[in-house]
Design a protein around this motif. Structure first.
Motif, short mmCIF file in Angstrom:
data_model
loop_
_atom_site.label_atom_id
_atom_site.label_comp_id
_atom_site.label_asym_id
_atom_site.label_seq_id
_atom_site.Cartn_x
_atom_site.Cartn_y
_atom_site.Cartn_z
N UNK A 700 0.85 -1.04 0.00
CA UNK A 700 0.07 0.10 -0.02
C UNK A 700 0.92 1.27 0.05
N UNK A 701 1.88 1.16 0.66
CA UNK A 701 2.63 2.35 1.03
C UNK A 701 3.39 2.88 -0.57
N UNK A 702 3.65 1.84 -1.39
CA UNK A 702 4.15 2.04 -2.58
C UNK A 702 3.35 3.06 -3.38
N UNK A 703 2.04 3.03 -3.33
CA UNK A 703 1.01 3.75 -4.18
C UNK A 703 1.38 5.52 -3.88
N UNK A 704 1.79 5.63 -2.75
CA UNK A 704 2.24 7.27 -2.50
C UNK A 704 3.50 7.13 -3.36
N UNK A 705 3.61 7.51 -4.48
CA UNK A 705 4.92 7.59 -5.46
C UNK A 705 6.01 8.21 -4.94
N UNK A 706 5.87 9.51 -4.98
CA UNK A 706 6.89 10.31 -4.60
C UNK A 706 7.50 9.96 -3.26
N UNK A 707 6.84 10.03 -2.25
CA UNK A 707 7.36 9.88 -1.05
C UNK A 707 8.20 8.35 -0.82
N UNK A 708 7.27 7.42 -1.47
CA UNK A 708 7.81 6.00 -1.42
C UNK A 708 9.09 5.82 -2.38
N UNK A 709 9.19 6.64 -3.52
CA UNK A 709 10.33 6.40 -4.11
C UNK A 709 11.50 7.09 -3.51
N UNK A 710 11.35 8.13 -2.81
CA UNK A 710 12.40 9.03 -1.88
C UNK A 710 12.98 8.17 -0.87
N UNK A 711 12.30 7.38 -0.16
CA UNK A 711 12.81 6.61 0.70
C UNK A 711 13.15 5.37 0.43
N UNK A 712 12.84 4.91 -0.92
CA UNK A 712 13.52 3.57 -1.31
C UNK A 712 14.72 3.91 -1.77
N UNK A 713 15.01 5.03 -1.97
CA UNK A 713 16.59 5.72 -2.41
C UNK A 713 17.44 5.95 -1.16
N UNK A 714 16.74 6.85 -0.33
CA UNK A 714 17.37 7.41 0.77
C UNK A 714 17.33 6.21 2.09
N UNK A 715 16.41 5.68 2.45
CA UNK A 715 16.17 4.94 3.55
C UNK A 715 16.65 3.37 3.29
N UNK A 716 16.17 2.83 2.39
CA UNK A 716 16.15 1.35 2.24
C UNK A 716 17.73 0.68 2.33
N UNK A 717 18.72 1.47 1.66
CA UNK A 717 19.95 0.94 1.80
C UNK A 717 20.53 0.75 3.00
N UNK A 718 20.09 1.93 4.01
CA UNK A 718 20.61 1.78 5.35
C UNK A 718 20.23 0.85 6.11
N UNK A 719 18.76 0.91 6.15
CA UNK A 719 17.95 -0.01 6.97
C UNK A 719 18.22 -1.70 6.61
#
Length: 959
Positions: A700-719
């Motif tokens: 469901x989170x991925x439907x919020x395109x811009x916010x989700x794309x942002x954290x995919x790049x900035x947050x996911x690699x760290x977490x």
């Protein structure tokens, strides 16, 4: 007398020392236009010939000339050994009040040795012919009239910092060429000891310097030359034509010199120009360790903890109890000596002297058997200073015994008196070297020859292992010792799992369950183990360093246990310190079974509580006994812990708010204004946060395109590299999303927020749309009555007393600060739990409370509402700002500075307001305090101690 007349007379002289010394000195006085000793001081109180002195090695001696605060002077006959004269004079130095200059002369030359405390010694040699040179003659004149002019510029601390930094950089260069860091560390410490040994002449005739010079000529042979030298030092024997003492096969057991390039040899050769005999072991080890340990090299230029700070623990735990005992023994010895001297019968006299010898022998044997344990010994600075203090005391006792006519004893306190545990292998080996060097320096400085075979006594008692968790997950044993001292590692409770790993964290939880809270800082485990050692009789006392946060929160539970099973007898509650090269604030805590009046922050007190505050005989008040109150539960929360870059600038968030999404839902559902401590104490930064709540799935989170794309790049690699499985698995959500906080905020249109760490304990109102992060704490109430009680002097005092500190700055905690605070009866969080509110004509809001408490609720709310309005008007003057609606409904207006007032508005912060304390603010707070005091049924005229005592009584009555 002219220089020529003096030179001619003493060139011709063939008189012996006894016949010539005093006349030579009087001629010097005439030459320098100085008074002779008898002319300057007819009584000999501060300036005389033949000053009697007790040698540091025992026995009575005589300094040929002494001038208090200037010099001790020793003569020898022409061409006699002036080195021996200097050693002899050095032994007299303590009895001569430690003169800053030690001067020796054979009447053909005069050698001035500087002996200023804390400086690197200088030496000036003047021959007879040098006295024609006015600049050389001036040196002598200063010795007589102004010795400060001869004070060396270089201090031992500066020399030590320079030596450690340069050697560390040299070692780092070897590591950067690919050599194993452990091998570099071991080799470096061997070379370090060679430099030291050469400067104290254990390696004779500049042997190490000559080896390096030959190495520069024959670089292909240098590795073999170093191997031969280090092997010889391990066993003793000949190195070429030079006889080498047996040092020890511990430091030199493994001899594997690393290949050195010409540049390495040149740098190493340059080190020989430093005075390695004068390095300060108590700081060298720490600084040198940083150069050897890859994890600490960034701190090469960082500061270190000065020895005086360390002595704040070593003195009360190790030395003061022993000195107190020695004073008692010494008094008894003096009585026995008096009785022996007065005895008429030889048998009675011998009996008294036998008792006298037994007392001295017993005290010396007690020191010999005394053991000091540092279970986090690092590079050994605590152990060295403890050993030095024990040796100083032993030496004092030996000299006192000799003055009473007893046979001189040889010092036996040595490295065997100190025990250590250290996990880091760099530091463990360096700790041994630190103790060795310190022991040798002490012996030489006190005029003792070194015991040999070997020179370096084995130090097998510094163990390299973990002090709180064994490799198999069990609890380690600590060796029995008289006392425990040290500076255990600092690591915040919230960081333990991430930095230590799941297995280690689980082992800590399992081993210390019920003894140390899981959320406590790492240092707390050392406190608990030291307490346990005292409890089972394996130690008498302990003195440990901790972050000052040990005074509150979950950390304080270890101090609570200490106060239950033993006592804190000396403490410094909040002091500057240097830990791993960083400036921090610490508490220094000494506890155990030492019977001495409690001393807190260098002042005697009646009792020291677990929060490191003092009790008095008038008011008995230990707030550490306060309990968490059920009526306050689930009201105060820490904000979310994100563990990732979820924050975005306000302008970017507004762009996203305008964008459509595939499922036709607005980004406003996952974008919120953020509030942290800075937003509360300064001004709102216009930072927003991406927030996918507590249970939104990734699908469901991925439907919020811009916010989700942002954290995919900035947050996911760290977490995805985080040690916590849940943080990795649910990487798009905040690590700790605080579902309890969100549930408590449900149906509130505003809430109270306060910064977690702040100079002033201020509270602010926030619109419910805001999301607070972990740097802010929130109270889930919307009424002004609660707001006012929190802002009153009652809660202010309680929060300062019950909270912790970050550095010197107070920290507010939900558990120890809020949940222990006893609200006025009828106005507790439980009484206002319904969240039903009423708005008064003034605009103030009160909670729904019982009728008998309504008047108090109104009075407090009105005063709090007035305070908040005044503050808001000062923070945001209407003339200076524009209020701009947000682009999407449901968000509070934005406050925009008018261009001409932008600079002034930046200065309008709560911190600056409370720094100023204008009269209107003081008056508003006084009105609020009076309303809250009435609700408590007390007066605002009470002292702080009386207010805290009342609050504690309320807490304990309700717990």
């Amino acid at each position: 007398m002219t220089p020529d007349e003096f030179i001619i007379k003493w060139q011709r002289s063939t008189l012996k020392e006894s016949s010539a010394a005093q006349e030579h000195f009087c001629d010097l006085c005439q030459l320098l236009n100085e008074l002779t000793p008898a002319a300057a001081d007819p009584t000999g109180a501060f300036y005389c010939f033949e000053r009697g002195a007790i040698k540091t090695t025992g026995g009575q001696g005589w300094a040929d000339v002494w001038k208090d605060g200037h010099f001790g002077w020793e003569y020898k006959g022409k061409h006699k050994d002036l080195k021996a004269a200097f050693v002899q004079l050095h032994r007299y130095a303590p009895a001569l009040n430690h003169p800053p200059l030690l001067i020796v002369s054979d009447m053909e030359q005069i050698i001035i040795h500087t002996a200023f405390t804390g400086t690197v010694p200088d030496q000036y040699t003047l021959t007879l012919n040098d006295l024609r040179d006015p600049s050389k003659l001036q040196l002598l004149k200063w010795a007589f009239s102004d010795p400060e002019k001869l004070r060396p510029i270089d201090t031992t601390a500066a020399l030590t910092e320079r030596a450690a930094r340069q050697f560390g950089e040299w070692a780092e260069a070897l590591c950067q060429r690919g050599h194993d860091s452990a091998a570099v560390a071991h080799f470096s410490q061997q070379l370090l000891f060679c430099l030291f040994a050469q400067d104290i002449e254990l390696l004779p005739n500049q042997l190490f310097t000559r080896l390096l010079e030959n190495g520069l000529k024959y670089p292909a042979q240098v590795e073999q030359m170093l191997t031969n030298l280090l092997d010889t030092m391990a066993t003793g024997g000949l190195f070429g034509s030079e006889a080498i003492d047996w040092f020890n096969s511990g430091l030199f057991a493994e001899v594997q010199p690393l290949p050195l390039e010409t540049a390495d040899l040149k740098t190493l050769h340059s080190f020989t120009k430093l005075n390695w005999s004068a390095i300060e072991p108590s700081i060298f080890g720490t600084l040198f360790e940083r150069g050897l340990d890859p994890k600490q090299r960034a701190q090469l230029g960082a500061h270190y903890t000065d020895p005086n700070s360390i002595m704040r623990l070593v003195a009360p735990v190790v030395l003061m109890p022993l000195r107190k005992e020695w004073q008692s023994v010494q008094k008894e010895m003096l009585q026995l000596k008096t009785a022996a001297d007065a005895a008429k019968s030889p048998a009675v006299r011998d009996k008294q002297l036998t008792k006298l010898r037994a007392l001295l022998t017993g005290m010396l044997e007690q020191l010999n058997q005394f053991r000091v344990l540092d279970p986090a010994c690092g590079s050994g600075n605590f152990l060295f200073l403890a050993l030095k203090g024990l040796k100083d005391l032993e030496h004092e006792i030996i000299l006192a015994g000799e003055q009473l006519g007893l046979m001189r004893a040889f010092p036996t306190v040595s490295p065997h008196n100190v025990l250590g545990i250290e996990k880091n292998h760099y530091a463990a080996e360096l700790a041994r070297v630190t103790v060795w060097i310190g022991e040798i320096q002490w012996m030489l400085q006190h005029g003792f020859s070194l015991s040999k075979n070997p020179i370096l006594k084995p130090i097998n008692i510094i163990e390299q292992r973990d002090a709180v968790v064994n490799a198999d997950g069990s609890e380690p044993e600590w060796p029995t010792a008289d006392v425990i001292i040290g500076n255990p590692p600092f690591l915040g409770g919230s960081k333990k799992r991430g930095l230590l790993g799941d297995d280690y964290f689980t082992a800590l939880e399992t081993i210390y369950a019920g003894r140390v809270p899981a959320g406590a800082d790492l240092v707390c485990y050392w406190f608990e183990k030291a307490r346990a050692q005292i409890d089972i009789g394996k130690a008498r006392a302990a003195g440990l360093v901790s972050t000052n946060s040990i005074r509150g929160g979950s950390n304080r539970k270890v101090l609570d246990q200490i106060c239950q099973t033993t006592r804190i007898f000396n403490a410094w509650s909040d002091e500057p310190w240097v830990n791993d090269g960083a400036a921090v604030r610490v508490s220094l805590i000494s506890f155990g079974e030492i019977k001495t009046p409690p001393v807190l922050n260098d002042e005697r007190v009646a009792v020291i509580y677990a929060d490191l505050t003092a009790g008095s005989s008038e008011i008995k008040m230990d707030v550490t006994t306060a309990k968490q109150l059920k009526e306050n539960a689930a009201v105060c929360f820490m904000g979310v812990s994100k563990k990732g870059a979820f924050d975005v600038a306000g302008d970017l968030a507004r762009q996203w708010l305008k964008l459509p999404n595939p499922h036709h839902k607005s980004n406003k559902l996952v974008l919120r204004p953020l509030c942290n401590g800075i937003d509360l104490t300064r001004r709102n930064r216009d930072v927003w946060v991406i927030d996918f709540g507590t249970d939104m799935p990734e699908s469901e989170a991925c439907f919020y395109e811009k916010p989700f794309a942002y954290i995919t790049e900035e947050v996911k690699p760290i977490r995805q590299n985080n040690n916590r499985e849940s943080y990795r698995q649910y990487w798009w959500r905040h690590a700790e999303a605080r579902p309890g906080m969100r549930a408590a905020l449900h149906n509130l249109y505003r809430f109270i927020a306060t910064p977690a760490v702040a100079k002033y304990r201020t509270f602010s109102w926030l619109d419910a749309i805001f999301l607070a992060d972990q740097a802010a704490l929130i109270i889930t109430r919307a009424d002004d009555s609660t707001f006012g009680i929190l802002h009153s002097c009652f809660h202010q005092l309680w929060s300062l007393k019950m909270g912790t500190n970050l550095g010197a700055t107070p920290r507010y905690t939900p558990t120890t600060t809020f949940e222990t605070f006893p609200f006025p009866i009828g106005l507790t969080p439980a009484d206002t739990a319904s969240n039903a509110i009423e708005t008064l004509n003034s605009g103030a809001i009160i909670p729904s409370v019982a009728s008998e408490y309504r008047a108090h609720a109104i009075a407090i709310a009105e005063a709090a509402h007035q305070l908040n309005q005044l503050r808001d008007h000062w923070l945001n003057p209407p003339e200076w700002i524009d209020r701009v609606p947000e682009i999407v409904a449901g968000y509070p207006d934005r406050i925009i500075a008018k261009p001409e007032y932008a600079a002034q508005l930046k200065q309008r912060t709560l911190t600056n307001l409370y720094n100023k304390q204008p009269a209107w603010l003081v008056n508003a707070h006084q009105q609020l305090d009076q309303a809250v005091a009435a609700a408590y049924g007390c007066s605002t005229e009470l002292s702080e101690a009386e207010i805290l005592q009342q609050l504690l009584q309320l807490n304990l009555a309700r717990a």
